[in-house]
Design an enzyme around this catalytic site. Structure first.
Site, PDB file in Angstrom:
ATOM      1  N   SER A   1       0.518  -1.071  -0.047  1.00 41.15           N
ATOM      2  CA  SER A   1       0.076   0.001   0.359  1.00 41.15           C
ATOM      3  C   SER A   1       0.918   0.964   0.403  1.00 41.15           C
ATOM      4  CB  SER A   1      -0.848  -0.068   1.127  1.00 41.15           C
ATOM      5  OG  SER A   1      -1.757   0.511   1.001  1.00 41.15           O
TER       6      SER A   1
ATOM      7  N   THR B   1      -8.472  -1.266   3.421  1.00 43.07           N
ATOM      8  CA  THR B   1      -8.251  -1.790   1.882  1.00 43.07           C
ATOM      9  C   THR B   1      -9.703  -3.380   1.818  1.00 43.07           C
ATOM     10  OG1 THR B   1      -7.337  -2.135  -0.007  1.00 43.07           O
ATOM     11  CG2 THR B   1      -6.501  -2.625   2.060  1.00 43.07           C
TER      12      THR B   1
ATOM     13  N   LYS C   1     -13.807  -3.015   2.970  1.00 45.00           N
ATOM     14  CA  LYS C   1     -13.960  -2.565   3.641  1.00 45.00           C
ATOM     15  C   LYS C   1     -15.796  -2.308   3.745  1.00 45.00           C
ATOM     16  CE  LYS C   1     -12.129   0.103  -0.012  1.00 45.00           C
ATOM     17  NZ  LYS C   1     -11.683   1.317  -0.910  1.00 45.00           N
TER      18      LYS C   1
ATOM     19  N   ASN D   1     -14.528   3.433   3.462  1.00 48.07           N
ATOM     20  CA  ASN D   1     -12.265   2.800   3.314  1.00 48.07           C
ATOM     21  C   ASN D   1     -11.721   3.712   4.152  1.00 48.07           C
ATOM     22  OD1 ASN D   1     -13.310   5.504   1.766  1.00 48.07           O
ATOM     23  ND2 ASN D   1     -11.364   5.422   1.120  1.00 48.07           N
TER      24      ASN D   1
ATOM     25  N   GLY E   1     -17.856  -2.958 -14.149  1.00 43.57           N
ATOM     26  CA  GLY E   1     -18.102  -3.622 -12.346  1.00 43.57           C
ATOM     27  C   GLY E   1     -19.388  -2.974 -11.765  1.00 43.57           C
TER      28      GLY E   1
ATOM     29  N   GLY F   1     -18.308  -4.844  -7.928  1.00 45.16           N
ATOM     30  CA  GLY F   1     -17.828  -4.913  -6.940  1.00 45.16           C
ATOM     31  C   GLY F   1     -17.453  -3.805  -5.769  1.00 45.16           C
TER      32      GLY F   1
ATOM     33  N   MET G   1      -9.460   2.104 -12.347  1.00 48.46           N
ATOM     34  CA  MET G   1      -8.797   2.312 -11.000  1.00 48.46           C
ATOM     35  C   MET G   1      -7.317   2.060 -10.363  1.00 48.46           C
ATOM     36  SD  MET G   1     -12.581   2.642  -9.054  1.00 48.46           S
ATOM     37  CE  MET G   1     -14.184   2.393  -9.712  1.00 48.46           C
TER      38      MET G   1
ATOM     39  N   TYR H   1      -3.691   0.924 -10.473  1.00 45.40           N
ATOM     40  CA  TYR H   1      -2.155   2.178 -10.908  1.00 45.40           C
ATOM     41  C   TYR H   1      -1.194   1.162 -11.140  1.00 45.40           C
ATOM     42  CZ  TYR H   1      -0.749   1.902  -5.712  1.00 45.40           C
ATOM     43  OH  TYR H   1      -0.762   1.609  -4.665  1.00 45.40           O
TER      44      TYR H   1
ATOM     45  N   GLY I   1      -5.099   4.784 -11.627  1.00 45.10           N
ATOM     46  CA  GLY I   1      -6.128   5.627 -10.627  1.00 45.10           C
ATOM     47  C   GLY I   1      -5.234   5.436  -8.886  1.00 45.10           C
TER      48      GLY I   1
HETATM   49  P1  ATR Z   1     -13.627  -5.073  -5.901  1.00 46.10           P
HETATM   50  O1  ATR Z   1     -14.053  -5.152  -4.399  1.00 46.10           O
HETATM   51  O2  ATR Z   1     -12.067  -4.846  -5.731  1.00 46.10           O
HETATM   52  O3  ATR Z   1     -14.603  -4.024  -6.568  1.00 46.10           O
HETATM   53  P2  ATR Z   1     -14.936  -7.567  -6.405  1.00 46.10           P
HETATM   54  O4  ATR Z   1     -15.964  -7.058  -5.581  1.00 46.10           O
HETATM   55  O5  ATR Z   1     -14.145  -8.644  -5.860  1.00 46.10           O
HETATM   56  O6  ATR Z   1     -13.418  -6.151  -6.448  1.00 46.10           O
HETATM   57  O7  ATR Z   1     -15.323  -6.539  -7.676  1.00 46.10           O
HETATM   58  C1  ATR Z   1     -14.621  -6.866  -8.843  1.00 46.10           C
HETATM   59  C2  ATR Z   1     -14.905  -7.075 -10.103  1.00 46.10           C
HETATM   60  O8  ATR Z   1     -15.027  -7.369 -11.402  1.00 46.10           O
HETATM   61  C3  ATR Z   1     -16.594  -7.348 -10.205  1.00 46.10           C
HETATM   62  O9  ATR Z   1     -18.055  -6.349 -10.841  1.00 46.10           O
HETATM   63  C4  ATR Z   1     -16.126  -8.259 -11.199  1.00 46.10           C
HETATM   64  O10 ATR Z   1     -17.425  -9.147 -11.956  1.00 46.10           O
HETATM   65  P3  ATR Z   1     -18.407 -10.012 -10.755  1.00 46.10           P
HETATM   66  O11 ATR Z   1     -19.246  -9.107 -10.973  1.00 46.10           O
HETATM   67  O12 ATR Z   1     -19.150 -10.409 -12.275  1.00 46.10           O
HETATM   68  O13 ATR Z   1     -17.495 -11.039 -10.719  1.00 46.10           O
HETATM   69  C5  ATR Z   1     -15.483  -7.694 -12.143  1.00 46.10           C
HETATM   70  N1  ATR Z   1     -14.311  -9.060 -12.769  1.00 46.10           N
HETATM   71  C6  ATR Z   1     -13.683  -9.696 -12.685  1.00 46.10           C
HETATM   72  N2  ATR Z   1     -13.058 -10.335 -13.068  1.00 46.10           N
HETATM   73  C7  ATR Z   1     -13.542  -9.362 -14.450  1.00 46.10           C
HETATM   74  C8  ATR Z   1     -12.994 -10.119 -15.944  1.00 46.10           C
HETATM   75  N3  ATR Z   1     -11.563 -10.682 -16.564  1.00 46.10           N
HETATM   76  N4  ATR Z   1     -14.311  -9.708 -17.111  1.00 46.10           N
HETATM   77  C9  ATR Z   1     -15.207  -8.757 -16.375  1.00 46.10           C
HETATM   78  N5  ATR Z   1     -15.110  -8.457 -15.272  1.00 46.10           N
HETATM   79  C10 ATR Z   1     -14.617  -8.937 -14.028  1.00 46.10           C
END
Ligand code: ATR
Length: 299
Positions: A27, A74, A78, A99, A142, A144, A234, A236, A257
Protein backbone atom coordinates in the site's frame (compact mmCIF):
# COMPACT_ATOMS: atom_id res chain seq x y z
CA UNK A 1 9.85 16.09 0.23
CA UNK A 2 12.00 13.17 -0.89
CA UNK A 3 13.56 12.95 2.55
CA UNK A 4 10.24 12.19 4.28
CA UNK A 5 10.36 8.64 5.67
CA UNK A 6 7.66 6.21 4.67
CA UNK A 7 6.06 6.39 8.11
CA UNK A 8 6.71 8.55 11.11
CA UNK A 9 6.49 5.56 13.46
CA UNK A 10 7.50 6.44 16.96
CA UNK A 11 7.14 10.18 16.48
CA UNK A 12 6.60 11.53 19.98
CA UNK A 13 3.02 12.60 20.63
CA UNK A 14 1.88 11.68 17.13
CA UNK A 15 -1.67 10.40 16.63
CA UNK A 16 -1.81 6.90 15.20
CA UNK A 17 -3.51 5.85 11.98
CA UNK A 18 -3.03 2.95 9.56
CA UNK A 19 -4.26 1.28 6.44
CA UNK A 20 -5.96 -1.98 7.44
CA UNK A 21 -6.33 -4.80 4.95
CA UNK A 22 -4.96 -8.06 3.64
CA UNK A 23 -2.61 -7.67 1.87
CA UNK A 24 -1.27 -4.22 2.85
CA UNK A 25 2.48 -4.60 2.30
CA UNK A 26 2.44 -2.73 -1.00
CA UNK A 27 0.00 0.00 0.00
CA UNK A 28 1.18 3.52 -0.85
CA UNK A 29 -1.08 5.06 1.80
CA UNK A 30 1.61 5.34 4.54
CA UNK A 31 3.82 7.24 2.10
CA UNK A 32 0.99 9.56 1.04
CA UNK A 33 -0.09 10.34 4.60
CA UNK A 34 3.52 10.92 5.73
CA UNK A 35 3.82 13.50 2.94
CA UNK A 36 0.51 15.11 3.92
CA UNK A 37 1.58 15.23 7.58
CA UNK A 38 4.92 16.84 6.73
CA UNK A 39 3.26 19.37 4.43
CA UNK A 40 0.60 20.42 6.95
CA UNK A 41 2.72 20.11 10.11
CA UNK A 42 0.35 17.54 11.61
CA UNK A 43 1.72 15.01 14.15
CA UNK A 44 0.54 11.86 12.41
CA UNK A 45 2.01 8.36 12.64
CA UNK A 46 0.44 6.31 9.82
CA UNK A 47 1.39 2.65 9.38
CA UNK A 48 0.16 -0.64 7.96
CA UNK A 49 -2.17 -2.99 9.82
CA UNK A 50 -2.19 -6.47 8.33
CA UNK A 51 -5.42 -8.13 9.45
CA UNK A 52 -5.89 -11.92 9.33
CA UNK A 53 -8.86 -12.70 7.09
CA UNK A 54 -10.84 -14.12 10.02
CA UNK A 55 -9.79 -11.53 12.60
CA UNK A 56 -10.42 -8.07 11.15
CA UNK A 57 -12.61 -6.97 14.05
CA UNK A 58 -10.20 -8.20 16.74
CA UNK A 59 -7.19 -6.62 15.03
CA UNK A 60 -8.94 -3.30 14.65
CA UNK A 61 -10.18 -3.34 18.24
CA UNK A 62 -6.63 -3.99 19.43
CA UNK A 63 -5.38 -1.05 17.36
CA UNK A 64 -7.99 1.24 18.93
CA UNK A 65 -7.01 0.04 22.42
CA UNK A 66 -3.49 1.20 21.62
CA UNK A 67 -4.87 4.70 21.16
CA UNK A 68 -5.34 4.81 17.38
CA UNK A 69 -7.49 7.66 16.04
CA UNK A 70 -8.57 6.28 12.68
CA UNK A 71 -7.76 4.07 9.76
CA UNK A 72 -8.22 3.51 6.07
CA UNK A 73 -9.66 0.18 5.03
CA UNK A 74 -8.71 -1.74 1.93
CA UNK A 75 -9.64 -5.10 0.43
CA UNK A 76 -11.33 -7.21 1.55
CA UNK A 77 -12.66 -5.47 4.67
CA UNK A 78 -14.56 -2.40 3.43
CA UNK A 79 -17.97 -3.99 4.01
CA UNK A 80 -17.05 -5.31 7.47
CA UNK A 81 -15.65 -1.91 8.44
CA UNK A 82 -18.92 -0.26 7.44
CA UNK A 83 -20.85 -2.62 9.69
CA UNK A 84 -18.59 -2.02 12.69
CA UNK A 85 -19.23 1.74 12.82
CA UNK A 86 -21.89 3.43 14.93
CA UNK A 87 -22.36 6.31 12.48
CA UNK A 88 -22.08 6.54 8.69
CA UNK A 89 -21.80 9.40 6.22
CA UNK A 90 -24.50 9.42 3.50
CA UNK A 91 -21.95 8.44 0.82
CA UNK A 92 -20.84 5.45 2.93
CA UNK A 93 -24.49 4.42 3.28
CA UNK A 94 -24.93 4.49 -0.51
CA UNK A 95 -21.77 2.42 -0.96
CA UNK A 96 -22.59 0.12 1.98
CA UNK A 97 -18.82 0.08 2.39
CA UNK A 98 -16.23 2.19 4.23
CA UNK A 99 -12.65 3.03 3.29
CA UNK A 100 -12.24 5.40 6.24
CA UNK A 101 -12.99 5.04 9.95
CA UNK A 102 -12.63 7.71 12.61
CA UNK A 103 -12.53 6.22 16.07
CA UNK A 104 -14.64 8.81 17.89
CA UNK A 105 -15.39 8.02 21.56
CA UNK A 106 -18.80 6.67 22.58
CA UNK A 107 -19.59 10.01 24.21
CA UNK A 108 -19.06 11.71 20.84
CA UNK A 109 -21.35 9.26 19.06
CA UNK A 110 -18.96 6.36 18.42
CA UNK A 111 -16.98 5.30 15.35
CA UNK A 112 -17.72 7.20 12.13
CA UNK A 113 -17.55 5.37 8.78
CA UNK A 114 -16.97 7.30 5.56
CA UNK A 115 -16.21 6.36 1.98
CA UNK A 116 -13.86 8.80 0.28
CA UNK A 117 -13.16 6.71 -2.85
CA UNK A 118 -15.88 8.34 -4.92
CA UNK A 119 -15.07 11.92 -4.08
CA UNK A 120 -11.41 11.07 -4.72
CA UNK A 121 -12.25 9.75 -8.18
CA UNK A 122 -14.45 12.73 -8.97
CA UNK A 123 -11.75 15.21 -7.89
CA UNK A 124 -9.14 13.41 -9.96
CA UNK A 125 -11.33 13.51 -13.06
CA UNK A 126 -12.75 17.01 -12.74
CA UNK A 127 -9.83 18.87 -11.10
CA UNK A 128 -6.61 16.96 -11.87
CA UNK A 129 -7.58 15.80 -15.36
CA UNK A 130 -9.80 18.85 -15.94
CA UNK A 131 -12.60 16.80 -17.48
CA UNK A 132 -16.16 17.78 -16.52
CA UNK A 133 -18.65 15.01 -15.71
CA UNK A 134 -21.75 17.20 -15.61
CA UNK A 135 -23.88 16.73 -18.72
CA UNK A 136 -21.60 13.97 -20.06
CA UNK A 137 -22.28 10.28 -20.72
CA UNK A 138 -20.40 8.06 -18.28
CA UNK A 139 -19.80 4.29 -18.40
CA UNK A 140 -18.70 2.54 -15.20
CA UNK A 141 -17.46 -1.05 -15.51
CA UNK A 142 -17.80 -3.46 -12.59
CA UNK A 143 -20.23 -3.91 -9.74
CA UNK A 144 -17.89 -4.92 -6.91
CA UNK A 145 -16.66 -2.86 -3.99
CA UNK A 146 -14.69 -0.46 -6.17
CA UNK A 147 -17.70 0.57 -8.23
CA UNK A 148 -20.04 0.61 -5.22
CA UNK A 149 -17.75 3.15 -3.59
CA UNK A 150 -17.85 5.64 -6.45
CA UNK A 151 -21.33 5.42 -7.95
CA UNK A 152 -23.05 7.85 -5.54
CA UNK A 153 -20.47 10.66 -5.92
CA UNK A 154 -20.46 10.17 -9.73
CA UNK A 155 -24.24 10.67 -9.74
CA UNK A 156 -23.82 13.84 -7.68
CA UNK A 157 -21.86 15.32 -10.59
CA UNK A 158 -25.03 15.11 -12.69
CA UNK A 159 -23.85 13.30 -15.82
CA UNK A 160 -26.59 13.22 -18.46
CA UNK A 161 -26.48 9.42 -18.41
CA UNK A 162 -24.65 6.87 -16.29
CA UNK A 163 -24.42 3.23 -17.39
CA UNK A 164 -23.18 0.60 -14.95
CA UNK A 165 -22.09 -2.54 -16.77
CA UNK A 166 -20.96 -5.78 -15.22
CA UNK A 167 -20.14 -9.35 -16.26
CA UNK A 168 -22.79 -10.54 -13.80
CA UNK A 169 -25.77 -8.40 -14.78
CA UNK A 170 -27.73 -9.07 -11.60
CA UNK A 171 -25.01 -7.44 -9.50
CA UNK A 172 -25.15 -4.33 -11.67
CA UNK A 173 -28.93 -4.28 -11.36
CA UNK A 174 -28.79 -4.50 -7.57
CA UNK A 175 -26.29 -1.64 -7.34
CA UNK A 176 -28.32 0.50 -9.72
CA UNK A 177 -31.49 -0.17 -7.78
CA UNK A 178 -29.87 1.01 -4.56
CA UNK A 179 -28.83 4.27 -6.28
CA UNK A 180 -31.99 4.90 -8.30
CA UNK A 181 -33.55 7.39 -5.87
CA UNK A 182 -30.23 9.27 -5.64
CA UNK A 183 -30.06 9.39 -9.44
CA UNK A 184 -33.64 10.66 -9.74
CA UNK A 185 -32.90 13.34 -7.16
CA UNK A 186 -30.00 14.55 -9.34
CA UNK A 187 -31.81 14.23 -12.67
CA UNK A 188 -29.51 11.44 -13.85
CA UNK A 189 -30.56 8.57 -16.10
CA UNK A 190 -29.02 5.45 -14.56
CA UNK A 191 -29.01 2.04 -16.27
CA UNK A 192 -27.60 -1.42 -15.59
CA UNK A 193 -26.28 -3.25 -18.65
CA UNK A 194 -24.41 -6.40 -19.59
CA UNK A 195 -20.82 -5.93 -20.83
CA UNK A 196 -21.79 -7.05 -24.32
CA UNK A 197 -24.48 -4.40 -24.48
CA UNK A 198 -23.02 -1.20 -23.01
CA UNK A 199 -23.86 1.09 -25.93
CA UNK A 200 -21.59 3.54 -27.73
CA UNK A 201 -19.63 6.76 -27.56
CA UNK A 202 -19.23 7.54 -23.89
CA UNK A 203 -17.36 10.69 -22.85
CA UNK A 204 -15.92 9.07 -19.74
CA UNK A 205 -15.19 5.35 -19.24
CA UNK A 206 -14.15 4.15 -15.77
CA UNK A 207 -12.84 0.64 -15.23
CA UNK A 208 -13.69 -0.64 -11.75
CA UNK A 209 -13.39 -4.33 -12.63
CA UNK A 210 -10.64 -6.67 -11.49
CA UNK A 211 -10.33 -8.02 -15.05
CA UNK A 212 -6.72 -6.89 -15.55
CA UNK A 213 -5.58 -8.44 -12.25
CA UNK A 214 -6.44 -11.86 -13.64
CA UNK A 215 -4.71 -11.03 -16.94
CA UNK A 216 -8.10 -10.60 -18.62
CA UNK A 217 -8.77 -8.35 -21.57
CA UNK A 218 -10.52 -5.00 -21.41
CA UNK A 219 -14.10 -6.13 -21.00
CA UNK A 220 -15.74 -3.76 -23.54
CA UNK A 221 -15.28 -2.92 -27.20
CA UNK A 222 -13.75 0.25 -28.61
CA UNK A 223 -17.19 1.49 -29.69
CA UNK A 224 -17.78 2.40 -26.04
CA UNK A 225 -15.39 5.34 -26.39
CA UNK A 226 -16.08 8.65 -28.04
CA UNK A 227 -13.03 10.05 -29.87
CA UNK A 228 -10.83 11.76 -27.23
CA UNK A 229 -12.86 10.30 -24.37
CA UNK A 230 -11.32 9.97 -20.92
CA UNK A 231 -10.64 6.31 -20.05
CA UNK A 232 -9.62 5.76 -16.44
CA UNK A 233 -8.64 2.55 -14.66
CA UNK A 234 -8.97 2.64 -10.87
CA UNK A 235 -5.79 0.53 -10.67
CA UNK A 236 -2.28 1.89 -11.10
CA UNK A 237 1.15 0.41 -11.81
CA UNK A 238 1.50 -2.72 -13.95
CA UNK A 239 -2.09 -3.85 -13.35
CA UNK A 240 -3.43 -0.78 -15.13
CA UNK A 241 -1.14 -1.04 -18.15
CA UNK A 242 -3.23 -3.24 -20.49
CA UNK A 243 -6.24 -0.95 -20.06
CA UNK A 244 -4.18 2.21 -20.54
CA UNK A 245 -2.50 0.80 -23.66
CA UNK A 246 -5.89 -0.17 -25.07
CA UNK A 247 -7.35 3.28 -24.33
CA UNK A 248 -4.43 5.07 -26.00
CA UNK A 249 -4.70 2.82 -29.04
CA UNK A 250 -8.32 4.00 -29.40
CA UNK A 251 -7.26 7.65 -29.28
CA UNK A 252 -8.63 8.16 -25.76
CA UNK A 253 -6.97 10.04 -22.92
CA UNK A 254 -5.74 7.29 -20.62
CA UNK A 255 -5.51 7.76 -16.86
CA UNK A 256 -4.64 5.36 -14.05
CA UNK A 257 -5.89 5.32 -10.45
CA UNK A 258 -2.95 7.06 -8.79
CA UNK A 259 -4.66 10.44 -8.69
CA UNK A 260 -7.78 8.86 -7.21
CA UNK A 261 -5.60 7.18 -4.57
CA UNK A 262 -4.02 10.47 -3.52
CA UNK A 263 -7.34 12.35 -3.58
CA UNK A 264 -9.23 9.78 -1.48
CA UNK A 265 -6.34 9.90 1.00
CA UNK A 266 -6.59 13.69 1.17
CA UNK A 267 -10.29 13.46 1.93
CA UNK A 268 -9.62 10.96 4.74
CA UNK A 269 -6.82 13.15 6.13
CA UNK A 270 -9.20 16.13 6.12
CA UNK A 271 -11.88 14.14 7.96
CA UNK A 272 -9.39 13.12 10.65
CA UNK A 273 -7.32 16.30 11.02
CA UNK A 274 -9.60 19.14 9.89
CA UNK A 275 -6.83 20.32 7.53
CA UNK A 276 -6.86 19.80 3.76
CA UNK A 277 -3.47 18.94 2.24
CA UNK A 278 -2.40 20.18 -1.18
CA UNK A 279 -2.52 17.04 -3.32
CA UNK A 280 -0.71 18.34 -6.43
CA UNK A 281 2.90 18.06 -5.17
CA UNK A 282 2.17 14.70 -3.51
CA UNK A 283 0.66 13.27 -6.69
CA UNK A 284 3.60 14.56 -8.74
CA UNK A 285 6.10 12.90 -6.38
CA UNK A 286 4.15 9.63 -6.24
CA UNK A 287 4.01 9.61 -10.01
CA UNK A 288 7.79 9.63 -10.26
CA UNK A 289 8.08 6.97 -7.56
CA UNK A 290 5.49 4.66 -9.11
CA UNK A 291 6.63 5.07 -12.69
CA UNK A 292 10.24 4.61 -11.66
CA UNK A 293 9.59 1.35 -9.84
CA UNK A 294 7.39 -1.67 -10.41
CA UNK A 295 5.02 -1.76 -7.45
CA UNK A 296 2.11 -4.12 -7.25
CA UNK A 297 -1.23 -2.45 -7.61
CA UNK A 298 -3.62 -2.63 -4.69
CA UNK A 299 -6.60 -0.34 -5.16
P1 ATR B 1 -13.55 -5.02 -5.75
O1 ATR B 1 -14.05 -4.94 -4.34
O2 ATR B 1 -12.09 -4.74 -5.89
O3 ATR B 1 -14.38 -4.26 -6.73
P2 ATR B 1 -14.86 -7.51 -6.36
O4 ATR B 1 -15.96 -7.19 -5.41
O5 ATR B 1 -14.31 -8.90 -6.39
O6 ATR B 1 -13.61 -6.58 -6.12
O7 ATR B 1 -15.35 -7.09 -7.81
C1 ATR B 1 -14.59 -7.31 -8.94
C2 ATR B 1 -15.34 -6.79 -10.17
O8 ATR B 1 -14.56 -7.08 -11.32
C3 ATR B 1 -16.69 -7.44 -10.38
O9 ATR B 1 -17.55 -6.50 -10.98
C4 ATR B 1 -16.34 -8.57 -11.35
O10 ATR B 1 -17.44 -9.01 -12.12
P3 ATR B 1 -18.49 -10.08 -11.50
O11 ATR B 1 -19.40 -9.31 -10.62
O12 ATR B 1 -19.17 -10.63 -12.71
O13 ATR B 1 -17.66 -11.09 -10.78
C5 ATR B 1 -15.34 -7.86 -12.21
N1 ATR B 1 -14.46 -8.79 -12.92
C6 ATR B 1 -13.49 -9.58 -12.40
N2 ATR B 1 -12.84 -10.26 -13.39
C7 ATR B 1 -13.41 -9.87 -14.56
C8 ATR B 1 -13.19 -10.19 -15.94
N3 ATR B 1 -12.23 -11.06 -16.30
N4 ATR B 1 -13.96 -9.58 -16.87
C9 ATR B 1 -14.93 -8.72 -16.52
N5 ATR B 1 -15.19 -8.36 -15.23
C10 ATR B 1 -14.44 -8.93 -14.26
Amino acid sequence: MNSIPDTLSGAIGADRYAVAGNPVAHSRSPRIHALFAAQTGQAVDYGRLLCPLDAFKATLTGFVQQGARGCNITVPFKFEAFEMAARHTPRAVLAQAANTLRFDAQAEGGWLADNTDGVGLVRDITVNAGVPIQGRRVLLLGAGGASAGVLGPLIEQRPSELVLANRTLDKARALVERHQAWAAQHGVTLHARALADVGEAFDVLINGTAASLGGGEVPVGAQALKPHALALDMMYGPAARPFLDWARAQGATARDGLGMLVEQAAESFTLWRGVRPDTAPVLALLRTEVDGTTPEAPR
